[in-house]
Design a protein around this motif. Structure first.
Motif, PDB file in Angstrom:
ATOM      1  N   VAL A 129      22.579 -11.876 105.295  1.00 54.20           N
ATOM      2  CA  VAL A 129      24.022 -12.045 105.477  1.00 54.20           C
ATOM      3  C   VAL A 129      24.560 -13.096 104.512  1.00 54.20           C
ATOM      4  N   ARG A 130      25.861 -13.332 104.581  1.00 59.25           N
ATOM      5  CA  ARG A 130      26.489 -14.383 103.779  1.00 59.25           C
ATOM      6  C   ARG A 130      26.321 -15.702 104.528  1.00 59.25           C
ATOM      7  N   PRO A 131      25.532 -16.632 103.974  1.00 57.30           N
ATOM      8  CA  PRO A 131      25.160 -17.842 104.721  1.00 57.30           C
ATOM      9  C   PRO A 131      26.334 -18.712 105.149  1.00 57.30           C
ATOM     10  N   GLY A 132      27.369 -18.818 104.322  1.00 57.66           N
ATOM     11  CA  GLY A 132      28.524 -19.623 104.693  1.00 57.66           C
ATOM     12  C   GLY A 132      29.240 -19.072 105.916  1.00 57.66           C
ATOM     13  N   LYS A 133      29.379 -17.755 105.957  1.00 53.79           N
ATOM     14  CA  LYS A 133      30.053 -17.108 107.091  1.00 53.79           C
ATOM     15  C   LYS A 133      29.190 -17.195 108.350  1.00 53.79           C
ATOM     16  N   TRP A 154      36.864 -23.856 109.992  1.00 50.91           N
ATOM     17  CA  TRP A 154      36.953 -24.389 108.620  1.00 50.91           C
ATOM     18  C   TRP A 154      35.797 -23.874 107.764  1.00 50.91           C
ATOM     19  N   ALA A 155      34.572 -23.969 108.303  1.00 49.91           N
ATOM     20  CA  ALA A 155      33.398 -23.506 107.562  1.00 49.91           C
ATOM     21  C   ALA A 155      33.439 -21.998 107.331  1.00 49.91           C
ATOM     22  N   LEU A 156      33.903 -21.262 108.324  1.00 51.22           N
ATOM     23  CA  LEU A 156      33.947 -19.802 108.229  1.00 51.22           C
ATOM     24  C   LEU A 156      34.796 -19.339 107.060  1.00 51.22           C
ATOM     25  N   PHE A 157      35.918 -20.011 106.848  1.00 50.08           N
ATOM     26  CA  PHE A 157      36.848 -19.568 105.811  1.00 50.08           C
ATOM     27  C   PHE A 157      36.708 -20.335 104.491  1.00 50.08           C
ATOM     28  N   SER A 158      36.002 -21.460 104.491  1.00 47.29           N
ATOM     29  CA  SER A 158      35.972 -22.289 103.288  1.00 47.29           C
ATOM     30  C   SER A 158      34.604 -22.464 102.646  1.00 47.29           C
ATOM     31  N   MET A 159      33.514 -22.353 103.414  1.00 46.07           N
ATOM     32  CA  MET A 159      32.190 -22.566 102.837  1.00 46.07           C
ATOM     33  C   MET A 159      31.808 -21.397 101.938  1.00 46.07           C
ATOM     34  N   PRO A 160      31.550 -21.637 100.630  1.00 44.15           N
ATOM     35  CA  PRO A 160      31.187 -20.544  99.722  1.00 44.15           C
ATOM     36  C   PRO A 160      29.770 -20.049  99.994  1.00 44.15           C
ATOM     37  N   ASP A 161      29.569 -18.747  99.822  1.00 47.20           N
ATOM     38  CA  ASP A 161      28.254 -18.157 100.056  1.00 47.20           C
ATOM     39  C   ASP A 161      27.372 -18.210  98.814  1.00 47.20           C
ATOM     40  N   SER A 162      27.974 -18.148  97.645  1.00 55.05           N
ATOM     41  CA  SER A 162      27.248 -18.211  96.376  1.00 55.05           C
ATOM     42  C   SER A 162      28.271 -18.369  95.263  1.00 55.05           C
ATOM     43  N   PRO A 163      27.851 -18.736  94.049  1.00 56.28           N
ATOM     44  CA  PRO A 163      28.804 -18.851  92.944  1.00 56.28           C
ATOM     45  C   PRO A 163      29.534 -17.548  92.659  1.00 56.28           C
ATOM     46  N   MET A 164      28.855 -16.416  92.845  1.00 59.72           N
ATOM     47  CA  MET A 164      29.467 -15.118  92.556  1.00 59.72           C
ATOM     48  C   MET A 164      30.614 -14.797  93.504  1.00 59.72           C
ATOM     49  N   GLU A 165      30.614 -15.419  94.705  1.00 56.79           N
ATOM     50  CA  GLU A 165      31.604 -15.080  95.730  1.00 56.79           C
ATOM     51  C   GLU A 165      32.604 -16.202  95.981  1.00 56.79           C
ATOM     52  N   ALA A 166      32.605 -17.227  95.141  1.00 52.94           N
ATOM     53  CA  ALA A 166      33.513 -18.350  95.324  1.00 52.94           C
ATOM     54  C   ALA A 166      34.886 -18.023  94.733  1.00 52.94           C
ATOM     55  N   SER A 167      35.877 -17.892  95.589  1.00 53.09           N
ATOM     56  CA  SER A 167      37.216 -17.512  95.141  1.00 53.09           C
ATOM     57  C   SER A 167      37.901 -18.613  94.339  1.00 53.09           C
ATOM     58  N   ASP A 195      31.273 -29.825  94.387  1.00 52.57           N
ATOM     59  CA  ASP A 195      31.061 -30.838  95.435  1.00 52.57           C
ATOM     60  C   ASP A 195      32.229 -30.876  96.413  1.00 52.57           C
ATOM     61  N   ARG A 196      33.457 -30.818  95.904  1.00 48.58           N
ATOM     62  CA  ARG A 196      34.641 -30.901  96.773  1.00 48.58           C
ATOM     63  C   ARG A 196      34.689 -29.753  97.780  1.00 48.58           C
ATOM     64  N   HIS A 197      34.164 -28.604  97.418  1.00 46.75           N
ATOM     65  CA  HIS A 197      34.236 -27.443  98.301  1.00 46.75           C
ATOM     66  C   HIS A 197      33.022 -27.291  99.205  1.00 46.75           C
ATOM     67  N   ILE A 198      31.909 -27.979  98.883  1.00 48.16           N
ATOM     68  CA  ILE A 198      30.685 -27.802  99.661  1.00 48.16           C
ATOM     69  C   ILE A 198      30.327 -29.044 100.478  1.00 48.16           C
ATOM     70  N   ALA A 199      30.319 -30.208  99.838  1.00 52.10           N
ATOM     71  CA  ALA A 199      29.824 -31.431 100.482  1.00 52.10           C
ATOM     72  C   ALA A 199      30.547 -31.788 101.782  1.00 52.10           C
ATOM     73  N   PRO A 200      31.895 -31.758 101.844  1.00 53.26           N
ATOM     74  CA  PRO A 200      32.559 -32.139 103.097  1.00 53.26           C
ATOM     75  C   PRO A 200      32.201 -31.221 104.271  1.00 53.26           C
ATOM     76  N   ILE A 201      32.123 -29.924 104.004  1.00 48.87           N
ATOM     77  CA  ILE A 201      31.794 -28.977 105.082  1.00 48.87           C
ATOM     78  C   ILE A 201      30.356 -29.165 105.530  1.00 48.87           C
ATOM     79  N   ALA A 202      29.449 -29.335 104.560  1.00 52.36           N
ATOM     80  CA  ALA A 202      28.041 -29.526 104.896  1.00 52.36           C
ATOM     81  C   ALA A 202      27.844 -30.789 105.729  1.00 52.36           C
TER      82      ALA A 202
END
Length: 502
Positions: free
Chosen positions: A125-129, A240-253, A60-67
């Protein structure tokens, strides 16, 4: 020497690749999640150390604020035209007749056209990017609106903004959908968080308009400074969204390998998959033949007609009661509060009782214009909850977003200058559409009940057959199957989410 117990190995094996021969699936049909699980094996004891509640809060901390920021800014960039209308935009650009209405409609025409290629692009594509990239660009164009000097320039900027904003709802629906990060019971509250950006934008927009009406500058009007400021803020949010929004669980750093496995495994119950870039024409064929899609689409088109009031005419209508431009902006704030609170309350009861379709039928019949946002929010939830198969899902998201654009294309045209200040014909049409929407959503509730009954009967019949084995359908959630023509229909573990799964 391998110290993993035989019990752990047996449990771990349950996450293995499904029998492709049994499922009649190619490797391209496999969801990226199951491929990841195969490549990053972990023992059951490792995954057991992960606290699911803490993991969800971390997500939630990494997705909700950006969304929330993305959707709020998108709505602000729509509402700014509403506020600019009472700040002198019409006079400065010499708009006459239906020019203002047409400028509003052209943005949604462009948005509608762009939704269809966007549906294909989002899957590839990667949806977050992709979301961050589009936010940056529309922020730049919004800032450029400050330099517009005539009707043609205004239309040009609105068209470009409409094209760029087409990515927002499909990307957010895909990222926050039940299946990628959240279970069904969790997703509706997360939808409410970012969709609440509509009400938040209305309230912020009122304050912003009031604030910029206090600004006097020899070279720039207050509305031009407002566009410039909002555009810059939007562009920063896009970075902010470009560099912080995760694209999927597999790609979340920010997730450990073990947390990624748990994040994937915990949403498998949704049976909608997480990520698959394989485009399937069969999914589009099923989309066209799916009655729920057309019921949902019809509800969105009719309900979105009232968005013309919310997005473009609310401040003007208030001013027609005799209030000043400054006070009209402030008096528009309660409408945002109604929108936000109704969205959160509906999400709470939808989460508690899992009866989303019935809630729509009630709310759609209430003639409170700003509560129409609840119906749209619930349609988004139902679409992601009941549509499986990656191609069908992204196409459905694009279609629903396109339906929203259709309503907003028509909506502004209902408010003819000749009908001012009461706009009686427009009000009658909006009342009728709300009644029809209530009828459609009631039909949707009946359809979901009928589908669940059919699946109950089919499940009972199949379970009674001696040749059906549970292992035959292991890992079906990762096969990128659509919800009607797939094995899910043969052995239906998924249920239409108008009521709890028993």
């Amino acid at each position: 020497m391998d110290q993993t117990s035989s019990t752990d190995k047996t449990k771990e094996a349950s996450f293995g690749l499904p029998g492709l021969k049994i499922a009649n699936a190619s490797s391209a049909s496999l969801d990226k999640a199951i491929v990841y699980l195969e490549k990053h094996a972990a023992s059951q004891s490792d995954t057991a150390t992960v606290d699911h509640a803490l993991l969800v809060r971390k997500i939630d901390r990494h997705i909700a604020p950006i969304a929330l920021a993305a959707y709020t800014l998108q709505l602000l960039d729509k509402l700014d035209l509403n506020y600019a209308a009472v700040m002198g935009l019409n006079k400065d650009l010499k708009l006459a007749g239906n020019d203002f209405n047409n400028a509003a409609s052209w943005m949604y025409i462009a948005n509608l056209i762009a939704e269809f290629p966007t549906g294909y692009i989002v899957q590839k594509v990667r949806p977050g990017k992709w979301l961050g990239f589009n936010i940056i660009l529309w922020g730049v164009v919004t800032a450029c609106t400050a330099a517009v000097t005539n009707y043609r320039g205004l239309v040009a900027t609105r068209v470009v903004i409409g094209i760029l904003e087409a990515a927002t709802a499909p990307c957010l629906m895909l990222i926050t959908a039940e299946g990628m990060w959240y279970t069904k019971s969790e997703a509706i509250l997360r939808f409410a968080i970012w969709y609440g950006g509509l009400g938040t934008a209305q309230m912020l927009g009122s304050l912003i308009s009031w604030g910029f009406q206090q600004v006097t500058h020899e070279a720039l009007s207050g509305w031009r400074i407002m566009f410039l400021a909002l555009g810059c803020v939007t562009a920063v949010a896009g970075v902010w969204a470009l560099f912080s929004m995760p694209d999927s669980p597999m790609e979340a750093s920010w997730l450990t390998e073990t947390e990624k496995r748990v994040a994937i495994q915990r949403v498998a119950i949704n049976q909608t998959g997480i990520k698959n870039t394989h485009f399937k024409w069969r999914h589009l064929q099923e989309l066209v033949l799916d009655p729920q899609i057309w019921l949902l689409t019809s509800a969105v088109v009719l309900t979105s007609l009232t968005s013309g009031v919310v997005s473009f005419y609310s401040t003007t209508l208030i001013r027609n009661f005799g209030f000043s431009a400054v006070r009209s902006a402030l008096l528009n704030m309660p409408s945002g509060a109604v929108s936000l609170l109704s969205c959160l309350v509906t999400a709470y009861f939808g989460h508690k009782y899992d009866n989303r379709a019935l809630g729509q039928a009630f709310l759609a019949g209430v003639y409170l214009v700003n509560m129409e946002t609840v119906t749209l929010f619930l349609v988004f939830c139902l679409t992601t909850a009941n549509v499986a198969g990656q191609t069908k899902r992204v196409a459905a998201n694009a279609l629903i977003s396109g339906a929203f654009s259709v309503g907003n294309i028509i909506g502004p045209q209902l408010f003819k200058p000749k009908d001012a200040p009461q706009y009686i014909p427009a009000k009658i049409i909006l009342l009728v559409t709300q009644i029809v929407t209530a009828m459609i959503t009631t039909a949707l509730r009946v359809y979901y009940g009928w589908q669940n009954s059919k699946r109950d009967v089919a499940e009972k019949r199949e379970r009674e057959r001696a040749d059906v084995k549970v292992e035959d359908i292991a890992n079906i959630e990762w096969l990128n199957r659509a919800d009607i023509s797939s094995l899910l229909n043969r052995f239906p573990n998924r249920r239409c989410s108008n009521r709890p799964r028993k």
